[in-house]
Design a protein around this motif. Structure first.
Motif, PDB file in Angstrom:
ATOM      1  N   GLY A   1       7.387   1.277   5.565  1.00  0.00           N
ATOM      2  CA  GLY A   1       7.818   0.863   4.227  1.00  0.00           C
ATOM      3  C   GLY A   1       8.372   1.984   3.367  1.00  0.00           C
ATOM      4  O   GLY A   1       9.511   1.906   2.884  1.00  0.00           O
ATOM      5  N   PRO A   2       7.575   3.039   3.154  1.00  0.00           N
ATOM      6  CA  PRO A   2       8.045   4.085   2.241  1.00  0.00           C
ATOM      7  C   PRO A   2       9.354   4.720   2.678  1.00  0.00           C
ATOM      8  O   PRO A   2      10.252   4.936   1.855  1.00  0.00           O
ATOM      9  CB  PRO A   2       6.908   5.108   2.265  1.00  0.00           C
ATOM     10  CG  PRO A   2       5.703   4.328   2.649  1.00  0.00           C
ATOM     11  CD  PRO A   2       6.198   3.263   3.579  1.00  0.00           C
TER      12      PRO A   2
ATOM     13  N   GLY B   1       0.305   9.168  -3.345  1.00  0.00           N
ATOM     14  CA  GLY B   1       0.194   8.042  -2.437  1.00  0.00           C
ATOM     15  C   GLY B   1      -1.040   8.171  -1.559  1.00  0.00           C
ATOM     16  O   GLY B   1      -1.823   9.111  -1.671  1.00  0.00           O
ATOM     17  N   VAL B   2      -1.204   7.189  -0.683  1.00  0.00           N
ATOM     18  CA  VAL B   2      -2.342   7.183   0.227  1.00  0.00           C
ATOM     19  C   VAL B   2      -1.896   7.804   1.536  1.00  0.00           C
ATOM     20  O   VAL B   2      -0.858   7.434   2.082  1.00  0.00           O
ATOM     21  CB  VAL B   2      -2.829   5.736   0.453  1.00  0.00           C
ATOM     22  CG1 VAL B   2      -4.076   5.725   1.312  1.00  0.00           C
ATOM     23  CG2 VAL B   2      -3.105   5.056  -0.875  1.00  0.00           C
TER      24      VAL B   2
ATOM     25  N   LEU C   1       5.083   6.701 -12.036  1.00  0.00           N
ATOM     26  CA  LEU C   1       3.863   6.471 -11.257  1.00  0.00           C
ATOM     27  C   LEU C   1       3.746   4.989 -10.947  1.00  0.00           C
ATOM     28  O   LEU C   1       3.999   4.147 -11.805  1.00  0.00           O
ATOM     29  CB  LEU C   1       2.643   6.928 -12.056  1.00  0.00           C
ATOM     30  CG  LEU C   1       2.603   8.413 -12.383  1.00  0.00           C
ATOM     31  CD1 LEU C   1       1.400   8.726 -13.256  1.00  0.00           C
ATOM     32  CD2 LEU C   1       2.556   9.229 -11.113  1.00  0.00           C
ATOM     33  N   ARG C   2       3.365   4.666  -9.726  1.00  0.00           N
ATOM     34  CA  ARG C   2       3.184   3.259  -9.358  1.00  0.00           C
ATOM     35  C   ARG C   2       1.776   3.044  -8.848  1.00  0.00           C
ATOM     36  O   ARG C   2       1.351   3.705  -7.898  1.00  0.00           O
ATOM     37  CB  ARG C   2       4.201   2.862  -8.283  1.00  0.00           C
ATOM     38  CG  ARG C   2       5.633   3.077  -8.746  1.00  0.00           C
ATOM     39  CD  ARG C   2       6.623   2.416  -7.829  1.00  0.00           C
ATOM     40  NE  ARG C   2       6.633   2.967  -6.494  1.00  0.00           N
ATOM     41  CZ  ARG C   2       7.643   2.821  -5.647  1.00  0.00           C
ATOM     42  NH1 ARG C   2       8.700   2.132  -6.008  1.00  0.00           N
ATOM     43  NH2 ARG C   2       7.591   3.334  -4.455  1.00  0.00           N
TER      44      ARG C   2
ATOM     45  N   LEU D   1       0.842  -1.202   0.000  1.00  0.00           N
ATOM     46  CA  LEU D   1       0.000   0.000   0.000  1.00  0.00           C
ATOM     47  C   LEU D   1       0.878   1.254   0.000  1.00  0.00           C
ATOM     48  O   LEU D   1       0.539   2.271  -0.615  1.00  0.00           O
ATOM     49  CB  LEU D   1      -0.894  -0.025   1.244  1.00  0.00           C
ATOM     50  CG  LEU D   1      -2.195   0.754   1.227  1.00  0.00           C
ATOM     51  CD1 LEU D   1      -3.068   0.292   0.084  1.00  0.00           C
ATOM     52  CD2 LEU D   1      -2.921   0.585   2.553  1.00  0.00           C
ATOM     53  N   GLY D   2       2.013   1.141   0.680  1.00  0.00           N
ATOM     54  CA  GLY D   2       2.919   2.282   0.782  1.00  0.00           C
ATOM     55  C   GLY D   2       3.636   2.607  -0.518  1.00  0.00           C
ATOM     56  O   GLY D   2       4.216   3.681  -0.652  1.00  0.00           O
ATOM     57  N   THR D   3       3.648   1.681  -1.490  1.00  0.00           N
ATOM     58  CA  THR D   3       4.355   1.965  -2.745  1.00  0.00           C
ATOM     59  C   THR D   3       3.500   2.759  -3.719  1.00  0.00           C
ATOM     60  O   THR D   3       3.991   3.206  -4.747  1.00  0.00           O
ATOM     61  CB  THR D   3       4.802   0.666  -3.452  1.00  0.00           C
ATOM     62  OG1 THR D   3       3.641  -0.097  -3.730  1.00  0.00           O
ATOM     63  CG2 THR D   3       5.765  -0.128  -2.625  1.00  0.00           C
TER      64      THR D   3
END
Lengths: 500, 324
Positions: free
Chosen positions: A444-445, A203-204, A191-192, A179-181
């Protein structure tokens, strides 16, 4: 002796009536805004920022700081009572706080967080007073490789947070990492997983994930469980104070949480959520009650709150002494000081001793105010639980939507929160816990960012992680934990096999 | 003054000019009974946000025009621009315009949901700040020529505020101009890049020059060149790229724009009012502190400026390799 006299000087500055007043106003406002779900310290500070233009720089800083730690404390209240994190860092407090409330021990939990906040705040203050110059130097010597190593250590420690078995826990951490990617890749600009949605380019947002997974999911679960719409919480008013034994069990966690929090607060770019997450993960490994973590134990709420509050205060160290804002609210602090013609940086301590020491002393006064303000309010907060659910739920969902909307003033964020909440409900049905996901998402990020940066800087040579002493030490500790964990897992596997 | 024939003619000529152009002489003052919103493309705390708050504060105290700052960060400023473009053009919504949504996004992204020129009424230019190149003092580099010689031998690392940021675009423009290869290390904003620079892990970084004057004074960093057309009066010792023989000019400008179709009379009045705010000495001082050089422009000049800037930035963005 030098520190004590400087601190005394700072105390005299804060005890001026106007500064006392602004400190109280800040703490009060912060607590109130922190209680509201999703509206965190950033929004709270942004709101009062224009007001600070008209104040003395010290009053302005004292008030902003009060709002900051007030909001971080207030965030824990809704976490405990309703499983709705008022601030992202408070989502860690949900893990044990909400189960405590379900057991009818909300008052004790609130009492513990107030005490833990106070303890963490004092630890943060002592660290700031005594170690500002050396912590600033330490933060400066932390390169990307070292950041990567410390976050990896945190993540490995965090994989122990899950209760429902290792595989479930790890899969949730991985889901959080994934989710962090989402969003623009920081290193290449590609863009991912944005699926053509412009709002996903950045991102979220952490608040969306926390609100969705804890707040919205909890609402869905509770609505199903309480079709009648009446409140079923029983409150034992006599039971607000922790027992003597519980008091004793809180002391060490607060000390550990406060120390871990102080460290991460002083590291620019990490902040309270990471501090609370790692402190909780560490506590879950070392606490005598570790088996019961997640089911509602007092150290489980005390640790993240202590870490959170001390991190809030030590975050001022890099901000003021290096001019490096460790978090978005700290960027506002720098902006507020620059309005007054004060440039934070290495010279601030020498040029503006009153400002610096006034702030340090205000932490003591502010935390006492926070305690005095909140202990009598616990009864009132707990009474909130008696509001029938049919009034409570619509109010909460409105508050959640408002909080999420206030992030970027964008309706898309509200839909995303609801989707994540629904996904969280499905996960709950299959007994997957949200906490490891959140921790993967938070860590993660930053881990990826620092890993890739370290590799860029070393021109692609992975040896950089072993050549730098800080990173090598941290990686060695991580390896030891992993080896120890696999050894323990192997032993318990053999024991179960021998029994059958 | 004695009324001579010549002054009489001049005076009457002036009167005719005044009468024939009443719009251009709009009086500064409040233009809306409702509070106006200044939408900012960045989160609170940055230079853009501080400028917007400065404007909002003085619009109120000087002219009684209530104004609030509305931060709508996201997707490199396009979220805010899209939002403002679709608001009613009644003089109550403005965007603190800057490079991100108006000159970078149109070339960088394949599609953007708004028209950067026609989709807005560009009302008032505010000013610009210039980025520059900072190098580690230990490297002994003091000029662009020194840097060129060094970089040919040891490709240096440079920190930027992120992929597609002005500092990144400048970095790539300098690389192209000098025909060198360097290692780009992107950060989320300039603060963490500066932290790593101070920690000694970065050889160089690009950032706004005046905002880092403390580091220059303390000899923690050497600013070898600034990308403005002329030297900044605040830092007269920092030479420009151009005067060292490398024609690189990149400026980070800010202005105030409204949705398309704003009444020209209102646009002129807002322009006059904003210019009156920026003429105040204390506001000038705040802008100088933020490293922004203010220039007065009419509505027409500012609109042309935005149009031209898109063409100025286009080749820079393409050569930086960040166009989608």
């Amino acid at each position: 002796m030098d520190i004590l006299s400087s601190f005394y000087g700072g105390l005299l500055v804060v005890l001026e009536p106007q500064n006392l007043m602004y400190c109280f106003a800040g703490v009060f406002l912060g607590t109130f805004i922190g209680v509201l779900p999703g509206i965190g310290s950033l929004a709270a500070i942004a709101m009062i920022l224009p007001l600070t233009f008209y104040l003395e720089p010290t009053s302005a800083l004292v008030m902003i700081a009060g709002v900051y730690y007030g909001a971080e404390y207030g965030g824990s209240i809704a976490s405990i009572l309703m499983n709705i994190p008022g601030t992202p860092a408070a989502s860690i407090t949900c893990i044990d706080g909400y189960p405590l409330a379900r057991k009818g021990r909300a008052g004790v939990a609130l009492f513990s967080t107030a005490t833990a906040s106070f303890g963490g705040g004092i630890i943060g203050m002592i660290v700031m007073a005594a170690l500002s110059p050396s912590l600033a130097t330490l933060a400066l010597s932390f390169g990307p490789a070292d950041y990567f190593a410390v976050i990896l250590l945190g993540l490995v420690a965090a994989s122990a947070v899950a209760n429902g078995g290792a595989l479930r826990g790890i899969s949730m951490v991985v889901a959080g990492l994934m989710l962090g990617t989402i969003g623009i890749d920081l290193t290449t600009g590609d863009l991912r997983y944005t699926m053509g949605i412009p709002e996903l380019r950045d991102g979220v947002h952490i608040v969306i994930v926390a609100m969705g997974l804890f707040g919205v999911t909890e609402l869905i679960v509770s609505i199903k469980a309480n079709v009648g719409g009446k409140s079923t919480q029983k409150i034992d008013y006599a039971d607000f104070y922790p027992s003597k034994q519980e008091w004793k069990s809180l002391f060490a966690p607060i000390l550990r949480g406060g120390s871990i929090g102080s460290f991460f607060g002083a590291l620019p770019g990490t902040g309270q959520t990471i501090a609370a997450a790692i402190a909780y993960a560490v506590e879950k490994r070392v606490s005598p009650q570790r088996k019961d973590f997640g089911t509602g134990v007092l150290p489980g709420v005390a640790v993240p709150e202590a870490a959170n509050n001390s991190a809030t205060q030590t975050a001022f160290i890099p901000t003021l002494t290096l001019g490096v804002p460790g978090s978005p609210p700290m960027a506002l602090v720098i902006g507020a000081l620059m309005i007054h013609g004060i440039t934070p940086g290495p010279r601030l301590l020498v040029e503006q001793p009153n400002l610096f020491w006034g702030l340090v002393a205000s932490f003591l006064i502010g935390n006492v105010m926070l305690l005095v303000l909140n202990i009598p309010l616990i009864g009132l907060w707990v009474r909130l639980l008696q509001i029938p659910y049919k009034y409570m739920y619509p109010t909460i969902i409105v508050l959640i939507c408002m909080g999420v909307y206030s992030l970027n003033n964008n309706v898309f964020d509200i839909w995303l929160t609801l989707v994540i909440g629904a996904a969280g409900y499905v996960m709950r049905l299959f007994k997957f816990e949200p906490a490891p996901l959140l921790i993967g998402f938070v860590l993660g990020p930053i881990m990826e960012e620092q890993l890739r940066r370290a590799m860029l800087l070393s021109r692609g040579d992975p040896m950089v992680f072993l050549e730098r002493p800080i990173s090598a030490t941290l990686l060695a500790i991580t390896a030891l934990i992993l080896i120890g964990a696999s050894f323990a897992a192997f032993r318990s596997y053999r024991m179960t096999r021998n029994q059958t | 003054m004695k009324l001579t024939r010549r002054t009489f003619v001049a005076a009457s000529l002036m009167c005719t000019t005044l009468l024939s152009a009443p719009v251009a002489m709009a009086e500064p003052g409040a233009w809306s009974d409702e509070p106006v919103r200044i939408v900012v493309t960045f989160p609170p705390g940055g230079t853009s946000d501080l400028v917007a708050r400065l404007v909002a504060q003085y619009l109120d105290t000087e002219f009684g025009q209530k104004a609030v700052v509305d931060n709508r960060p996201g997707a490199a400023g396009t979220v805010a621009a899209d939002y403002v473009a679709t608001q009613p053009a009644d003089g109550t919504t403005f965007i603190l315009a800057n490079n991100a949504p108006f000159t970078i996004a149109p070339t960088r992204f394949q599609t953007i949901p708004y028209e950067p020129v026609e989709g807005f009424t560009h009302v008032a230019y505010i000013g610009a700040s210039a980025p520059g190149l900072f190098v580690q003092p230990g490297l002994g580099i003091t000029s662009v020529d020194d840097y060129l010689a060094y970089a040919k031998e040891n490709p240096p690392t440079y920190g930027s505020s992120g992929v597609g940021s002005i500092s990144h675009i400048l970095g790539e423009a300098v690389n192209a101009k000098l025909d060198i290869e360097t290692i780009h290390v992107p950060y989320q904003g300039s603060a963490p890049a500066i932290q790593d620079f101070r920690a000694g892990v970065l050889d160089t970084f690009y950032d706004m020059v005046v905002q880092n004057s403390d580091m220059i004074e303390d000899k923690e960093a050497v600013a070898i060149a600034i990308a403005s057309p002329e030297r900044n009066p605040e830092l007269p010792d920092v030479p420009t790229f151009a005067e060292q023989g490398y024609d690189v000019v990149i400026e980070n400008w800010v202005g105030l724009s409204a949705p398309a179709g704003l009444d020209p009379a209102v646009a002129d009045q807002v322009n006059e009012t904003v210019l009156a705010v920026f003429a105040l000495p204390e506001v000038q001082q705040r802008l100088t502190d933020l490293g922004i050089t203010h220039t007065a422009m009419s509505v027409g000049d500012y609109t042309t400026f935005v149009e031209e800037q898109i063409d100025v930035w286009k080749p820079l963005i393409i050569s930086a390799g960040i166009a989608e």
